[in-house]
Design a protein around this motif. Structure first.
Motif, PDB file in Angstrom:
ATOM      1  N   ILE A  71       0.832  -1.207   0.000  1.00 33.87           N
ATOM      2  CA  ILE A  71       0.000   0.000   0.000  1.00 33.87           C
ATOM      3  C   ILE A  71       0.867   1.256   0.000  1.00 33.87           C
ATOM      4  N   CYS A  72       0.418   2.286  -0.718  1.00 33.55           N
ATOM      5  CA  CYS A  72       1.122   3.573  -0.716  1.00 33.55           C
ATOM      6  C   CYS A  72       0.736   4.363   0.533  1.00 33.55           C
ATOM      7  N   ALA A  73       1.721   5.006   1.137  1.00 26.93           N
ATOM      8  CA  ALA A  73       1.492   5.789   2.353  1.00 26.93           C
ATOM      9  C   ALA A  73       0.774   7.091   2.009  1.00 26.93           C
ATOM     10  N   SER A  74       0.221   7.740   3.025  1.00 28.44           N
ATOM     11  CA  SER A  74      -0.390   9.056   2.808  1.00 28.44           C
ATOM     12  C   SER A  74       0.672  10.013   2.279  1.00 28.44           C
ATOM     13  N   GLY A  75       0.241  10.933   1.435  1.00 30.51           N
ATOM     14  CA  GLY A  75       1.197  11.853   0.805  1.00 30.51           C
ATOM     15  C   GLY A  75       1.783  11.306  -0.477  1.00 30.51           C
ATOM     16  N   SER A  76       1.338  10.111  -0.893  1.00 34.09           N
ATOM     17  CA  SER A  76       1.830   9.513  -2.129  1.00 34.09           C
ATOM     18  C   SER A  76       0.705   8.753  -2.813  1.00 34.09           C
ATOM     19  N   ALA A  77       0.961   8.339  -4.066  1.00 36.08           N
ATOM     20  CA  ALA A  77      -0.025   7.596  -4.855  1.00 36.08           C
ATOM     21  C   ALA A  77       0.723   6.751  -5.878  1.00 36.08           C
ATOM     22  N   PRO A  78       0.075   5.723  -6.430  1.00 35.47           N
ATOM     23  CA  PRO A  78       0.755   4.855  -7.400  1.00 35.47           C
ATOM     24  C   PRO A  78       1.177   5.600  -8.667  1.00 35.47           C
ATOM     25  N   VAL A  86       4.646   7.272  -5.653  1.00 34.20           N
ATOM     26  CA  VAL A  86       5.262   8.550  -5.991  1.00 34.20           C
ATOM     27  C   VAL A  86       4.694   9.629  -5.073  1.00 34.20           C
ATOM     28  N   LYS A  87       5.577  10.470  -4.530  1.00 35.36           N
ATOM     29  CA  LYS A  87       5.124  11.553  -3.658  1.00 35.36           C
ATOM     30  C   LYS A  87       4.224  12.517  -4.427  1.00 35.36           C
ATOM     31  N   CYS A  88       3.208  13.007  -3.759  1.00 38.80           N
ATOM     32  CA  CYS A  88       2.330  14.006  -4.372  1.00 38.80           C
ATOM     33  C   CYS A  88       3.123  15.281  -4.643  1.00 38.80           C
ATOM     34  N   ALA A  89       2.856  15.909  -5.770  1.00 42.02           N
ATOM     35  CA  ALA A  89       3.533  17.152  -6.133  1.00 42.02           C
ATOM     36  C   ALA A  89       3.045  18.291  -5.238  1.00 42.02           C
ATOM     37  N   PRO A  90       3.817  19.397  -5.131  1.00 41.89           N
ATOM     38  CA  PRO A  90       3.332  20.560  -4.382  1.00 41.89           C
ATOM     39  C   PRO A  90       1.968  21.003  -4.901  1.00 41.89           C
ATOM     40  N   THR A  94      -2.603  13.430  -0.441  1.00 42.62           N
ATOM     41  CA  THR A  94      -3.480  12.277  -0.190  1.00 42.62           C
ATOM     42  C   THR A  94      -3.635  12.178   1.324  1.00 42.62           C
ATOM     43  N   PRO A  95      -4.859  12.195   1.820  1.00 42.19           N
ATOM     44  CA  PRO A  95      -5.082  12.250   3.266  1.00 42.19           C
ATOM     45  C   PRO A  95      -4.858  10.933   3.992  1.00 42.19           C
ATOM     46  N   ALA A  96      -4.838   9.828   3.267  1.00 43.05           N
ATOM     47  CA  ALA A  96      -4.697   8.526   3.929  1.00 43.05           C
ATOM     48  C   ALA A  96      -3.923   7.582   3.027  1.00 43.05           C
ATOM     49  N   ALA A  97      -3.479   6.457   3.605  1.00 44.71           N
ATOM     50  CA  ALA A  97      -2.779   5.440   2.826  1.00 44.71           C
ATOM     51  C   ALA A  97      -3.761   4.757   1.880  1.00 44.71           C
ATOM     52  N   GLY A  98      -3.241   4.319   0.729  1.00 37.29           N
ATOM     53  CA  GLY A  98      -4.073   3.582  -0.213  1.00 37.29           C
ATOM     54  C   GLY A  98      -4.943   4.438  -1.109  1.00 37.29           C
ATOM     55  N   GLU A  99      -4.652   5.727  -1.209  1.00 43.59           N
ATOM     56  CA  GLU A  99      -5.426   6.572  -2.115  1.00 43.59           C
ATOM     57  C   GLU A  99      -4.984   6.289  -3.555  1.00 43.59           C
TER      58      GLU A  99
END
Length: 245
Positions: A71-78, A86-90, A94-99
């Protein structure tokens, strides 16, 4: 006796006399006589419980080639191929894991790379969507409330001489303030504030001083000449012209 073919989900052991279950990240359908070994699953997939076929990772999960889905951690997405998180861009989060994907911050809010939440800009600041930071409004502008996307210019008749302000100040008596003023501007010499106006927004609203009086720069009221003195119109006109240069 050597084994040449195993049931789906198994492969021939190295000894050649037994079948062993496919390992982590591999599967074996055994649907052809030539396929005797378990094969690694592609990135973004993992074996089904029977190790017979590879299935796509669940939304918000990823896997490398031959690996299990994680699962991807919060602040990242597949990533697009679900091979890595991959980390979310500025400006996204993502508020929770698995977004399954990063979400955009709302108007007037910002975030740094890899954020799990956005920050709402406080009064006096605006959301800079280039740097994705809350920046103070400059002189002559304000942000009266939170979540401001653009600073507001001070209205004519008001000013603000500091950054990060919530409200503009009334123009000083004897001075005028155009729209977006960072400081009051004085009425020119020989003119004064119009007493009929509460605030002034243009030098054209400064009125001439009456005869027998004089008005230094920034006068609120005309001052009478002392006994035995007078002021000529030519001198007054010269002072006005000098002040407008």
């Amino acid at each position: 006796v050597y084994i040449h073919e195993c049931e789906p989900g198994f492969q021939v052991a190295s000894t050649g006399i037994a079948c062993t279950v496919c390992g982590v990240g591999t599967a074996n359908a055994n649907d052809t006589s030539s396929q005797t070994a378990c094969q690694p699953c592609d990135a973004g997939t993992e074996p089904d419980p029977e190790r017979i076929s590879c299935v796509a990772c669940s939304p918000g999960w990823v896997s490398s080639t031959g690996g299990a889905c994680t699962i991807c951690a919060s602040g990242s997405a597949p990533s697009a191929d679900h091979s890595e998180c991959v980390k979310c861009a500025p400006g996204m989060y993502t508020p929770a894991a698995g977004e399954p994907k990063c979400l955009s911050c709302g108007p007037g809010s910002v975030s740094a790379e890899g954020a799990s939440q956005c920050t709402v800009c406080e009064p006096g600041k605006y959301a800079n969507t280039t740097a994705w930071t809350c920046d103070a409004c400059g002189d002559g502008t304000i942000a009266p409330g939170s979540a401001t996307t653009e600073c507001q210019s001070c209205l004519a008749g008001k000013f603000m001489n500091a950054s990060g302000a919530r409200e503009c100040l009334d123009c000083t008596r004897g001075y005028f303030c155009i729209q977006g003023s960072s400081a009051p501007l004085p009425c020119p010499a020989g003119t004064r504030k119009d007493p009929d106006l509460t605030v002034m927004s243009s030098p054209d609203q400064c009125i001439d001083c009456p005869e027998g009086t004089f008005c230094p720069v920034g006068s609120d009221e005309a001052k009478e000449c002392s006994a035995g003195t007078y002021i000529s119109n030519s001198w007054l006109l010269a002072r006005v012209r000098m002040s407008l240069r």
